[in-house]
Motif scaffolding. Sequence first.
Motif, PDB file in Angstrom:
ATOM      1  N   GLU A  96       0.814  -1.215   0.000  1.00  0.00           N
ATOM      2  CA  GLU A  96       0.000   0.000   0.000  1.00  0.00           C
ATOM      3  C   GLU A  96       0.848   1.266   0.000  1.00  0.00           C
ATOM      4  OE1 GLU A  96      -3.840  -1.785   2.506  1.00  0.00           O
ATOM      5  OE2 GLU A  96      -2.248  -0.663   3.526  1.00  0.00           O
ATOM      6  N   PHE A  97       2.168   1.121  -0.010  1.00  0.00           N
ATOM      7  CA  PHE A  97       3.047   2.290   0.032  1.00  0.00           C
ATOM      8  C   PHE A  97       2.869   3.150  -1.218  1.00  0.00           C
ATOM      9  CE2 PHE A  97       7.585   4.012  -0.023  1.00  0.00           C
ATOM     10  CZ  PHE A  97       7.263   5.040   0.841  1.00  0.00           C
ATOM     11  N   ALA A  98       2.727   2.509  -2.372  1.00  0.00           N
ATOM     12  CA  ALA A  98       2.520   3.261  -3.616  1.00  0.00           C
ATOM     13  C   ALA A  98       1.199   4.025  -3.579  1.00  0.00           C
ATOM     14  CB  ALA A  98       2.558   2.312  -4.809  1.00  0.00           C
ATOM     15  N   SER A  99       0.177   3.425  -2.953  1.00  0.00           N
ATOM     16  CA  SER A  99      -1.111   4.113  -2.835  1.00  0.00           C
ATOM     17  C   SER A  99      -0.990   5.353  -1.960  1.00  0.00           C
ATOM     18  CB  SER A  99      -2.158   3.162  -2.254  1.00  0.00           C
ATOM     19  OG  SER A  99      -2.328   2.030  -3.081  1.00  0.00           O
ATOM     20  N   LEU A 100      -0.112   5.304  -0.956  1.00  0.00           N
ATOM     21  CA  LEU A 100       0.111   6.466  -0.099  1.00  0.00           C
ATOM     22  C   LEU A 100       0.720   7.613  -0.900  1.00  0.00           C
ATOM     23  CD1 LEU A 100       0.189   7.789   2.706  1.00  0.00           C
ATOM     24  CD2 LEU A 100       2.408   6.683   3.071  1.00  0.00           C
ATOM     25  N   ALA A 101       1.698   7.295  -1.742  1.00  0.00           N
ATOM     26  CA  ALA A 101       2.300   8.332  -2.587  1.00  0.00           C
ATOM     27  C   ALA A 101       1.272   8.916  -3.548  1.00  0.00           C
ATOM     28  CB  ALA A 101       3.475   7.740  -3.358  1.00  0.00           C
ATOM     29  N   LEU A 102       0.412   8.068  -4.092  1.00  0.00           N
ATOM     30  CA  LEU A 102      -0.631   8.543  -4.995  1.00  0.00           C
ATOM     31  C   LEU A 102      -1.618   9.451  -4.262  1.00  0.00           C
ATOM     32  CD1 LEU A 102      -1.929   8.472  -7.796  1.00  0.00           C
ATOM     33  CD2 LEU A 102      -3.178   6.408  -7.071  1.00  0.00           C
ATOM     34  N   ALA A 103      -1.941   9.113  -3.006  1.00  0.00           N
ATOM     35  CA  ALA A 103      -2.858   9.941  -2.223  1.00  0.00           C
ATOM     36  C   ALA A 103      -2.254  11.318  -1.955  1.00  0.00           C
ATOM     37  CB  ALA A 103      -3.192   9.239  -0.911  1.00  0.00           C
ATOM     38  N   ILE A 104      -0.942  11.381  -1.729  1.00  0.00           N
ATOM     39  CA  ILE A 104      -0.286  12.675  -1.517  1.00  0.00           C
ATOM     40  C   ILE A 104      -0.351  13.513  -2.794  1.00  0.00           C
ATOM     41  CG2 ILE A 104       1.930  13.783  -1.037  1.00  0.00           C
ATOM     42  CD1 ILE A 104       2.579  11.470   0.829  1.00  0.00           C
ATOM     43  N   SER A 105      -0.138  12.873  -3.927  1.00  0.00           N
ATOM     44  CA  SER A 105      -0.224  13.591  -5.207  1.00  0.00           C
ATOM     45  C   SER A 105      -1.631  14.125  -5.445  1.00  0.00           C
ATOM     46  CB  SER A 105       0.194  12.665  -6.353  1.00  0.00           C
ATOM     47  OG  SER A 105       1.536  12.255  -6.200  1.00  0.00           O
ATOM     48  N   GLU A 106      -2.642  13.316  -5.135  1.00  0.00           N
ATOM     49  CA  GLU A 106      -4.029  13.753  -5.300  1.00  0.00           C
ATOM     50  C   GLU A 106      -4.355  14.915  -4.361  1.00  0.00           C
ATOM     51  OE1 GLU A 106      -6.262  12.934  -7.463  1.00  0.00           O
ATOM     52  OE2 GLU A 106      -5.013  11.445  -8.471  1.00  0.00           O
ATOM     53  N   LEU A 107      -3.803  14.874  -3.151  1.00  0.00           N
ATOM     54  CA  LEU A 107      -4.017  15.967  -2.212  1.00  0.00           C
ATOM     55  C   LEU A 107      -3.401  17.260  -2.737  1.00  0.00           C
ATOM     56  CD1 LEU A 107      -4.960  16.995   0.565  1.00  0.00           C
ATOM     57  CD2 LEU A 107      -2.777  16.200   1.512  1.00  0.00           C
ATOM     58  N   THR A 190       6.503   7.106   7.482  1.00  0.00           N
ATOM     59  CA  THR A 190       5.511   6.232   8.094  1.00  0.00           C
ATOM     60  C   THR A 190       6.167   4.881   8.334  1.00  0.00           C
ATOM     61  OG1 THR A 190       3.268   5.347   7.928  1.00  0.00           O
ATOM     62  CG2 THR A 190       4.597   5.332   5.928  1.00  0.00           C
ATOM     63  N   PHE A 191       5.411   3.977   8.902  1.00  0.00           N
ATOM     64  CA  PHE A 191       5.892   2.613   9.098  1.00  0.00           C
ATOM     65  C   PHE A 191       4.983   1.663   8.336  1.00  0.00           C
ATOM     66  CE2 PHE A 191       8.081   4.625  12.574  1.00  0.00           C
ATOM     67  CZ  PHE A 191       9.281   3.928  12.643  1.00  0.00           C
ATOM     68  N   LEU A 192       5.585   0.702   7.700  1.00  0.00           N
ATOM     69  CA  LEU A 192       4.845  -0.275   6.908  1.00  0.00           C
ATOM     70  C   LEU A 192       4.869  -1.619   7.614  1.00  0.00           C
ATOM     71  CD1 LEU A 192       6.382   0.558   3.395  1.00  0.00           C
ATOM     72  CD2 LEU A 192       4.326   1.550   4.433  1.00  0.00           C
ATOM     73  N   ARG A 193       3.707  -2.208   7.738  1.00  0.00           N
ATOM     74  CA  ARG A 193       3.665  -3.565   8.286  1.00  0.00           C
ATOM     75  C   ARG A 193       3.816  -4.572   7.155  1.00  0.00           C
ATOM     76  NH1 ARG A 193      -1.931  -5.405   7.983  1.00  0.00           N
ATOM     77  NH2 ARG A 193      -3.282  -3.669   7.359  1.00  0.00           N
ATOM     78  N   PRO A 194       4.298  -5.747   7.468  1.00  0.00           N
ATOM     79  CA  PRO A 194       4.498  -6.745   6.404  1.00  0.00           C
ATOM     80  C   PRO A 194       3.187  -7.079   5.710  1.00  0.00           C
ATOM     81  CG  PRO A 194       5.609  -7.402   8.429  1.00  0.00           C
ATOM     82  CD  PRO A 194       4.744  -6.230   8.778  1.00  0.00           C
ATOM     83  N   ASN A 195       3.310  -7.475   4.469  1.00  0.00           N
ATOM     84  CA  ASN A 195       2.124  -7.886   3.727  1.00  0.00           C
ATOM     85  C   ASN A 195       1.516  -9.128   4.369  1.00  0.00           C
ATOM     86  OD1 ASN A 195       2.424  -5.869   1.728  1.00  0.00           O
ATOM     87  ND2 ASN A 195       3.973  -7.115   0.692  1.00  0.00           N
ATOM     88  N   PRO A 196       0.198  -9.184   4.477  1.00  0.00           N
ATOM     89  CA  PRO A 196      -0.424 -10.388   5.050  1.00  0.00           C
ATOM     90  C   PRO A 196      -0.146 -11.602   4.180  1.00  0.00           C
ATOM     91  CG  PRO A 196      -2.085  -8.950   4.074  1.00  0.00           C
ATOM     92  CD  PRO A 196      -0.798  -8.179   4.068  1.00  0.00           C
ATOM     93  N   THR A 197       0.142 -12.701   4.836  1.00  0.00           N
ATOM     94  CA  THR A 197       0.438 -13.927   4.097  1.00  0.00           C
ATOM     95  C   THR A 197      -0.843 -14.514   3.541  1.00  0.00           C
ATOM     96  OG1 THR A 197       0.247 -15.203   6.140  1.00  0.00           O
ATOM     97  CG2 THR A 197       2.442 -14.423   5.519  1.00  0.00           C
ATOM     98  N   THR A 198      -0.757 -15.037   2.351  1.00  0.00           N
ATOM     99  CA  THR A 198      -1.913 -15.677   1.715  1.00  0.00           C
ATOM    100  C   THR A 198      -1.585 -17.134   1.467  1.00  0.00           C
ATOM    101  OG1 THR A 198      -1.088 -15.017  -0.463  1.00  0.00           O
ATOM    102  CG2 THR A 198      -2.661 -13.542   0.613  1.00  0.00           C
ATOM    103  N   GLY A 199      -2.548 -17.971   1.671  1.00  0.00           N
ATOM    104  CA  GLY A 199      -2.341 -19.402   1.465  1.00  0.00           C
ATOM    105  C   GLY A 199      -2.190 -19.725  -0.013  1.00  0.00           C
ATOM    106  N   SER A 200      -1.361 -20.679  -0.311  1.00  0.00           N
ATOM    107  CA  SER A 200      -1.139 -21.081  -1.699  1.00  0.00           C
ATOM    108  C   SER A 200      -2.279 -21.957  -2.179  1.00  0.00           C
ATOM    109  CB  SER A 200       0.187 -21.845  -1.814  1.00  0.00           C
ATOM    110  OG  SER A 200       0.158 -22.978  -0.978  1.00  0.00           O
ATOM    111  N   LEU A 201      -2.610 -21.807  -3.464  1.00  0.00           N
ATOM    112  CA  LEU A 201      -3.683 -22.606  -4.046  1.00  0.00           C
ATOM    113  C   LEU A 201      -3.152 -23.988  -4.398  1.00  0.00           C
ATOM    114  CD1 LEU A 201      -5.292 -19.952  -6.416  1.00  0.00           C
ATOM    115  CD2 LEU A 201      -6.080 -20.668  -4.155  1.00  0.00           C
ATOM    116  N   SER A 202      -3.879 -24.998  -4.049  1.00  0.00           N
ATOM    117  CA  SER A 202      -3.440 -26.358  -4.346  1.00  0.00           C
ATOM    118  C   SER A 202      -3.965 -26.783  -5.699  1.00  0.00           C
ATOM    119  CB  SER A 202      -3.939 -27.310  -3.254  1.00  0.00           C
ATOM    120  OG  SER A 202      -5.341 -27.233  -3.122  1.00  0.00           O
TER     121      SER A 202
END
Length: 202
Positions: A96-107, A190-202
């Motif tokens: 979501e870091f790129a979305s934060l930069a985009l939000a600043i540009s929109e502001l 800001t601080f970024l938390r790790p991306n949530p892990t997603t289960g692999s598709l079998s």
Amino acid sequence: MANLFKHLQWSGMSRSLLLSCVPLMSVTVLACVLAATNYFYRLSPAQEHLAQVEAAYQTTLRAQAALQAKRKTQEEMRTVKLKLDEVWRGLPTETEFASLALAISELGRSERVTIPGMQYAVERSHADGMPVKASISFSVTGEYAAVYRFIHRLESADSYVVIESLNASRTAKSEKGGASSVVFHVTVATFLRPNPTTGSLS
């Protein structure tokens, strides 16, 4: 002579009566001594039992106070954990870091200021699962009132973004003869938390 005889006779009887009362008096005195001894023997265990009860009561009070203090500490720790969880969920993820930069540009666009470009920096964490610090540096050009509104909205945003540095470099005269433009160099972090892990598709 008869009176003397009677007197001696009564004296003998009194002495005999007195002598006969001696055993009774001895028994009475002995009974009193035994009763007093029995009383003191019974009083001593009672006092000892009372002292034990008092000590147990004081121990119970101390244990209750310690339990209440422990319970209060646990409640405070639970409250802190809930607040930390809330802060953690409010942090943007790395994706979501790129979305934060985009939000600043929109502001900036909504406040009619110019942001020609941005520089990004992300510090790597040495521990897995821990948040990492990320920063965005950019220049803002526009009229002073517009730049002021932009900075104010950036500071009061709900996201966990802080302005790390803010420097005015120069003032440029507008080509159309209007109000002067100001240029600010801004770094937000800001601080970024790790991306949530997603289960692999079998």
